[in-house]
Write a protein that holds these residues in place. Structure first.
Motif, PDB file in Angstrom:
ATOM      1  N   GLY A  34       0.816  -1.205   0.000  1.00 19.54           N
ATOM      2  CA  GLY A  34       0.000   0.000   0.000  1.00 19.54           C
ATOM      3  C   GLY A  34       0.854   1.261   0.000  1.00 19.54           C
ATOM      4  N   LEU A  35       0.224   2.400  -0.212  1.00 18.20           N
ATOM      5  CA  LEU A  35       0.924   3.680  -0.206  1.00 18.20           C
ATOM      6  C   LEU A  35       0.120   4.654   0.646  1.00 18.20           C
ATOM      7  N   THR A  36       0.670   5.017   1.801  1.00 20.94           N
ATOM      8  CA  THR A  36      -0.044   5.898   2.720  1.00 20.94           C
ATOM      9  C   THR A  36      -0.091   7.323   2.212  1.00 20.94           C
ATOM     10  N   GLY A  37       1.000   7.804   1.606  1.00 12.31           N
ATOM     11  CA  GLY A  37       1.002   9.176   1.102  1.00 12.31           C
ATOM     12  C   GLY A  37       2.325   9.553   0.489  1.00 12.31           C
ATOM     13  N   VAL A  38       2.311  10.662  -0.273  1.00 11.63           N
ATOM     14  CA  VAL A  38       3.506  11.251  -0.863  1.00 11.63           C
ATOM     15  C   VAL A  38       3.550  12.725  -0.478  1.00 11.63           C
ATOM     16  N   ALA A  39       4.749  13.297  -0.480  1.00  5.69           N
ATOM     17  CA  ALA A  39       4.903  14.701  -0.117  1.00  5.69           C
ATOM     18  C   ALA A  39       6.132  15.272  -0.800  1.00  5.69           C
ATOM     19  N   PHE A  44      11.217  14.658  -2.761  1.00  9.52           N
ATOM     20  CA  PHE A  44       9.990  13.922  -2.483  1.00  9.52           C
ATOM     21  C   PHE A  44      10.221  12.861  -1.415  1.00  9.52           C
ATOM     22  N   VAL A  45       9.147  12.526  -0.688  1.00  8.24           N
ATOM     23  CA  VAL A  45       9.135  11.338   0.142  1.00  8.24           C
ATOM     24  C   VAL A  45       7.843  10.579  -0.138  1.00  8.24           C
ATOM     25  N   ALA A  46       7.884   9.271   0.083  1.00  9.44           N
ATOM     26  CA  ALA A  46       6.712   8.406   0.008  1.00  9.44           C
ATOM     27  C   ALA A  46       6.742   7.493   1.221  1.00  9.44           C
ATOM     28  N   VAL A 103       9.605   4.774   5.165  1.00  9.05           N
ATOM     29  CA  VAL A 103       9.842   6.017   4.434  1.00  9.05           C
ATOM     30  C   VAL A 103      10.870   5.807   3.321  1.00  9.05           C
ATOM     31  N   TYR A 104      10.545   6.322   2.133  1.00  8.37           N
ATOM     32  CA  TYR A 104      11.461   6.339   0.997  1.00  8.37           C
ATOM     33  C   TYR A 104      11.607   7.787   0.531  1.00  8.37           C
ATOM     34  N   SER A 115      12.152  10.100  -9.516  1.00 10.71           N
ATOM     35  CA  SER A 115      12.416   8.975 -10.408  1.00 10.71           C
ATOM     36  C   SER A 115      13.182   7.864  -9.719  1.00 10.71           C
ATOM     37  N   SER A 116      14.266   8.200  -9.038  1.00  8.35           N
ATOM     38  CA  SER A 116      15.103   7.225  -8.349  1.00  8.35           C
ATOM     39  C   SER A 116      14.837   7.306  -6.847  1.00  8.35           C
ATOM     40  N   TRP A 117      14.399   6.184  -6.255  1.00 11.65           N
ATOM     41  CA  TRP A 117      13.985   6.161  -4.858  1.00 11.65           C
ATOM     42  C   TRP A 117      14.895   5.267  -4.025  1.00 11.65           C
TER      43      TRP A 117
END
Length: 300
Positions: free
Chosen positions: A130-135, A141-143, A155-156, A162-164
């Motif tokens: 799942g994906l709780t959110g992006v910011a 960016f974080v996801a 946290v990523y 593009s590259s995480w």
């Protein structure tokens, strides 16, 4: 200090809009504004773009606009921008699977929303799919994905969308569930609810180094968002009560101080109405708000 729009200044809303359209997110981009959400009747994600927040163009979030996944896009759940780069998150129903959970996916545009491609946020280090959110914030960016065990968030981070890479796990001794992921002038912020009903806040100035910022006490029924100010204060918002008697929740945790609740009724000029605000975006001295009035989409 900023110009405001009175209720009499209400525009007809985001148009064009089909019956069933729902706006979930509104952001400022390098070329204007982007709103996104879903159409519950059509079962499709929807995107609106505008150069000024007043005149809008509507598109269904489907191939070939948002390519890269074999399925039907049923909702756009998140949108954030960093310079000309825009990151969208959404849910896709796979064509090969007639029933079952949606797939949480992401898309990236590097030209202000003219073209898009699918990007992959890792599923690693104990994360669920799942994906709780992006910011987004100054560092990029974080996801955040939920932990596979249901306790905490993984946290990523990415400088360009593009590259995480994996950063850390946000957790608590008694377990917690991440509810919101946001960016602001002071960096990134995450709100999470503990197993005993407490509301916790986490902050990061750069997306890489995180700290538990505060415990706000009992969590509201719904958390709607958070932000970190340039001076490092964490602000949390939400809604308490039931649908028949909802009350706004607002709390602040300033550096070196205990968190405190703020009574909205005591804020000069603040009013509580039956209008529903879904998202807010800003550009310099201009603010654009989208929501609902009288059962229809509205903008202020």
């Amino acid at each position: 200090p900023f110009p405001t729009r009175r209720s009499s200044d209400l525009t007809p809303g985001i148009t064009p809009a089909d019956p069933g359209d729902q706006v979930q997110v509104l952001i400022r981009t390098a070329v204007g504004y982007l709103a996104a959400g879903q159409n519950a009747i059509q079962g499709a994600g929807v995107i609106w773009t505008s150069p000024d927040g007043l005149h809008w163009h509507r598109e269904t979030a489907a191939q070939p606009l948002l390519p890269g996944y074999h399925g039907s896009i049923v909702s756009i759940t998140g949108a954030v921008a960093h310079g000309p780069d825009i990151l969208l998150s959404g849910q896709v129903d796979p064509w090969y699977e007639s029933a079952g959970p949606h797939n949480d996916v992401t898309w990236l545009s590097t030209d202000g929303g003219s073209t898009w491609r699918g990007v992959s946020v890792p599923v690693s280090n104990g994360a669920a799919r799942g994906l709780t959110g992006v910011a987004s914030a100054g560092a990029g960016f974080v996801a955040v994905r939920p932990a596979a065990a249901g306790q905490g968030g993984i946290v990523y981070a990415s400088a360009d969308g593009s590259s995480w890479h994996y950063v850390t796990k946000l957790s608590s001794a008694n377990g917690l569930k991440v509810t919101t992921v946001d960016g602001g002038p002071g960096g990134f912020s995450v709100l999470a609810q503990g197993s005993r009903g407490q509301l916790f806040g986490f902050t990061s100035a750069d997306g890489t180094h995180w700290k538990k910022a505060a415990s706000f006490g009992p969590a509201p029924g719904t958390t709607t968002g958070s932000t970190v100010t340039a001076r490092g204060a964490l602000i949390a918002t939400g809604v308490t009560g039931n649908p028949a008697g909802q009350r706004p929740f607002l709390a602040v945790a300033a550096p070196g101080q205990d968190p405190r609740s703020v009574g909205v009724a005591h804020i000069a000029g603040a009013t509580i109405t039956g209008d529903r605000v879904t998202a807010v975006a800003s550009s310099g001295r201009q603010r654009v708000v989208v929501g609902e009035r009288g059962g229809t989409l509205a903008t202020w």
